[in-house]
Design a protein around this motif. Sequence first.
Motif, PDB file in Angstrom:
ATOM      1  N   GLY A 150       0.805  -1.209   0.000  1.00 20.87           N
ATOM      2  CA  GLY A 150       0.000   0.000   0.000  1.00 20.87           C
ATOM      3  C   GLY A 150       0.842   1.264   0.000  1.00 20.87           C
ATOM      4  O   GLY A 150       1.997   1.273  -0.420  1.00 20.87           O
ATOM      5  N   LEU A 151       0.243   2.340   0.497  1.00 18.69           N
ATOM      6  CA  LEU A 151       0.903   3.650   0.505  1.00 18.69           C
ATOM      7  C   LEU A 151       1.748   3.772   1.775  1.00 18.69           C
ATOM      8  O   LEU A 151       1.373   4.425   2.734  1.00 18.69           O
ATOM      9  CB  LEU A 151      -0.157   4.753   0.423  1.00 18.69           C
ATOM     10  N   HIS A 152       2.889   3.103   1.772  1.00 15.28           N
ATOM     11  CA  HIS A 152       3.789   3.125   2.924  1.00 15.28           C
ATOM     12  C   HIS A 152       4.825   4.235   2.753  1.00 15.28           C
ATOM     13  O   HIS A 152       4.624   5.149   1.952  1.00 15.28           O
ATOM     14  CB  HIS A 152       4.417   1.746   3.160  1.00 15.28           C
ATOM     15  N   ILE A 153       5.907   4.191   3.498  1.00 13.73           N
ATOM     16  CA  ILE A 153       6.852   5.312   3.550  1.00 13.73           C
ATOM     17  C   ILE A 153       7.453   5.672   2.190  1.00 13.73           C
ATOM     18  O   ILE A 153       7.441   6.837   1.799  1.00 13.73           O
ATOM     19  CB  ILE A 153       7.967   5.029   4.585  1.00 13.73           C
ATOM     20  N   VAL A 171      -5.489  14.027  -1.814  1.00  9.27           N
ATOM     21  CA  VAL A 171      -5.735  12.601  -1.995  1.00  9.27           C
ATOM     22  C   VAL A 171      -6.732  12.176  -0.928  1.00  9.27           C
ATOM     23  O   VAL A 171      -6.550  12.478   0.252  1.00  9.27           O
ATOM     24  CB  VAL A 171      -4.431  11.778  -1.864  1.00  9.27           C
ATOM     25  N   ARG A 172      -7.776  11.465  -1.336  1.00 15.72           N
ATOM     26  CA  ARG A 172      -8.810  11.006  -0.407  1.00 15.72           C
ATOM     27  C   ARG A 172      -8.847   9.483  -0.399  1.00 15.72           C
ATOM     28  O   ARG A 172      -8.808   8.837  -1.434  1.00 15.72           O
ATOM     29  CB  ARG A 172     -10.170  11.547  -0.827  1.00 15.72           C
ATOM     30  N   ASN A 173      -8.903   8.930   0.804  1.00 11.36           N
ATOM     31  CA  ASN A 173      -9.143   7.500   1.008  1.00 11.36           C
ATOM     32  C   ASN A 173     -10.321   7.408   1.970  1.00 11.36           C
ATOM     33  O   ASN A 173     -10.174   7.654   3.163  1.00 11.36           O
ATOM     34  CB  ASN A 173      -7.914   6.799   1.591  1.00 11.36           C
ATOM     35  N   ASN A 174     -11.504   7.107   1.434  1.00 11.21           N
ATOM     36  CA  ASN A 174     -12.746   7.114   2.212  1.00 11.21           C
ATOM     37  C   ASN A 174     -12.941   8.484   2.843  1.00 11.21           C
ATOM     38  O   ASN A 174     -12.963   9.483   2.133  1.00 11.21           O
ATOM     39  CB  ASN A 174     -12.762   5.980   3.237  1.00 11.21           C
ATOM     40  N   ASP A 195       0.898  13.491   5.855  1.00 11.17           N
ATOM     41  CA  ASP A 195      -0.533  13.459   5.553  1.00 11.17           C
ATOM     42  C   ASP A 195      -0.882  12.206   4.753  1.00 11.17           C
ATOM     43  O   ASP A 195      -1.892  11.555   5.012  1.00 11.17           O
ATOM     44  CB  ASP A 195      -0.953  14.684   4.730  1.00 11.17           C
ATOM     45  N   LEU A 196      -0.055  11.892   3.765  1.00 12.56           N
ATOM     46  CA  LEU A 196      -0.321  10.713   2.930  1.00 12.56           C
ATOM     47  C   LEU A 196      -0.278   9.431   3.744  1.00 12.56           C
ATOM     48  O   LEU A 196      -1.111   8.534   3.561  1.00 12.56           O
ATOM     49  CB  LEU A 196       0.685  10.649   1.773  1.00 12.56           C
ATOM     50  N   LEU A 197       0.670   9.319   4.654  1.00  9.95           N
ATOM     51  CA  LEU A 197       0.743   8.130   5.507  1.00  9.95           C
ATOM     52  C   LEU A 197      -0.500   7.994   6.380  1.00  9.95           C
ATOM     53  O   LEU A 197      -0.960   6.885   6.662  1.00  9.95           O
ATOM     54  CB  LEU A 197       2.002   8.170   6.373  1.00  9.95           C
ATOM     55  N   MET A 198      -1.050   9.131   6.801  1.00 14.91           N
ATOM     56  CA  MET A 198      -2.237   9.121   7.655  1.00 14.91           C
ATOM     57  C   MET A 198      -3.501   8.660   6.921  1.00 14.91           C
ATOM     58  O   MET A 198      -4.526   8.410   7.542  1.00 14.91           O
ATOM     59  CB  MET A 198      -2.467  10.517   8.252  1.00 14.91           C
ATOM     60  N   LEU A 199      -3.410   8.502   5.606  1.00 12.66           N
ATOM     61  CA  LEU A 199      -4.551   7.980   4.852  1.00 12.66           C
ATOM     62  C   LEU A 199      -4.793   6.497   5.143  1.00 12.66           C
ATOM     63  O   LEU A 199      -5.885   5.992   4.926  1.00 12.66           O
ATOM     64  CB  LEU A 199      -4.336   8.160   3.343  1.00 12.66           C
ATOM     65  N   LEU A 200      -3.748   5.813   5.617  1.00 10.86           N
ATOM     66  CA  LEU A 200      -3.841   4.378   5.909  1.00 10.86           C
ATOM     67  C   LEU A 200      -4.353   3.601   4.698  1.00 10.86           C
ATOM     68  O   LEU A 200      -5.222   2.743   4.809  1.00 10.86           O
ATOM     69  CB  LEU A 200      -4.739   4.121   7.121  1.00 10.86           C
ATOM     70  N   LYS A 218      -3.303  -2.035   0.187  1.00 10.65           N
ATOM     71  CA  LYS A 218      -3.566  -2.596  -1.133  1.00 10.65           C
ATOM     72  C   LYS A 218      -5.075  -2.712  -1.330  1.00 10.65           C
ATOM     73  O   LYS A 218      -5.795  -3.152  -0.436  1.00 10.65           O
ATOM     74  CB  LYS A 218      -2.919  -3.975  -1.268  1.00 10.65           C
ATOM     75  N   GLY A 219      -5.540  -2.284  -2.486  1.00 13.88           N
ATOM     76  CA  GLY A 219      -6.961  -2.324  -2.800  1.00 13.88           C
ATOM     77  C   GLY A 219      -7.710  -1.037  -2.493  1.00 13.88           C
ATOM     78  O   GLY A 219      -8.852  -0.873  -2.908  1.00 13.88           O
ATOM     79  N   ALA A 220      -7.078  -0.120  -1.773  1.00 12.92           N
ATOM     80  CA  ALA A 220      -7.726   1.160  -1.460  1.00 12.92           C
ATOM     81  C   ALA A 220      -7.967   1.934  -2.747  1.00 12.92           C
ATOM     82  O   ALA A 220      -7.143   1.936  -3.656  1.00 12.92           O
ATOM     83  CB  ALA A 220      -6.861   1.977  -0.511  1.00 12.92           C
ATOM     84  N   LYS A 221      -9.094   2.595  -2.816  1.00 13.38           N
ATOM     85  CA  LYS A 221      -9.428   3.442  -3.961  1.00 13.38           C
ATOM     86  C   LYS A 221      -9.139   4.888  -3.560  1.00 13.38           C
ATOM     87  O   LYS A 221      -9.806   5.436  -2.683  1.00 13.38           O
ATOM     88  CB  LYS A 221     -10.899   3.284  -4.326  1.00 13.38           C
ATOM     89  N   LEU A 222      -8.140   5.463  -4.184  1.00 15.93           N
ATOM     90  CA  LEU A 222      -7.746   6.832  -3.879  1.00 15.93           C
ATOM     91  C   LEU A 222      -8.381   7.793  -4.872  1.00 15.93           C
ATOM     92  O   LEU A 222      -8.345   7.551  -6.083  1.00 15.93           O
ATOM     93  CB  LEU A 222      -6.227   6.991  -3.946  1.00 15.93           C
ATOM     94  N   GLU A 223      -8.937   8.875  -4.355  1.00 14.65           N
ATOM     95  CA  GLU A 223      -9.467   9.932  -5.208  1.00 14.65           C
ATOM     96  C   GLU A 223      -8.436  11.057  -5.229  1.00 14.65           C
ATOM     97  O   GLU A 223      -8.139  11.644  -4.191  1.00 14.65           O
ATOM     98  CB  GLU A 223     -10.797  10.436  -4.658  1.00 14.65           C
ATOM     99  N   ILE A 224      -7.887  11.313  -6.398  1.00 11.28           N
ATOM    100  CA  ILE A 224      -6.874  12.348  -6.576  1.00 11.28           C
ATOM    101  C   ILE A 224      -7.559  13.572  -7.175  1.00 11.28           C
ATOM    102  O   ILE A 224      -8.195  13.467  -8.228  1.00 11.28           O
ATOM    103  CB  ILE A 224      -5.756  11.884  -7.543  1.00 11.28           C
TER     104      ILE A 224
END
Length: 88
Positions: free
Chosen positions: A12-15, A34-37, A48-53, A56-62
Motif C-alpha cells: 500500500g501507501l507506505h513510507i 488525496v482522499r481514502n474514504n 498526511d499521505l501516511l495518515m490515509l492508511l 492494497k486495494g484502497a481506492k484513492l481519489e486524486i
Amino acid sequence: MTATVEVCNKLGLHIRPSRYLSALAKSYDAEVTVRNNERVALADSQLDLLMLLASKGAKLEISATGPQAEEAVDAIVKMVQDRFGEKD
C-alpha cells in the motif's frame, strides 16, 4: 480535475511510495489532495499521505486545482498504477 485509482502494490501507501508521491505533487503548480474514504491528505505532505492508511486495494481519489492540475492528477494516477515502481 479528479480521478480515482486503486492502490495495487502489496504494502500500500507506505513510507517510500508516500515520499515519491509527495515529491511528484510538489513538482507541479497545483494544489493536490488525496482522499481514502473519509480521510483527506495534502499530496505534498508525506505525513498526511501516511495518515490515509491506504492499503492494497484502497481506492484513492486524486483531486487538483491550479494551472497544472490535469498534469498533476495524470502523473499521480500513473505512478499509483505503476505500483510506485515496486515489483510487488
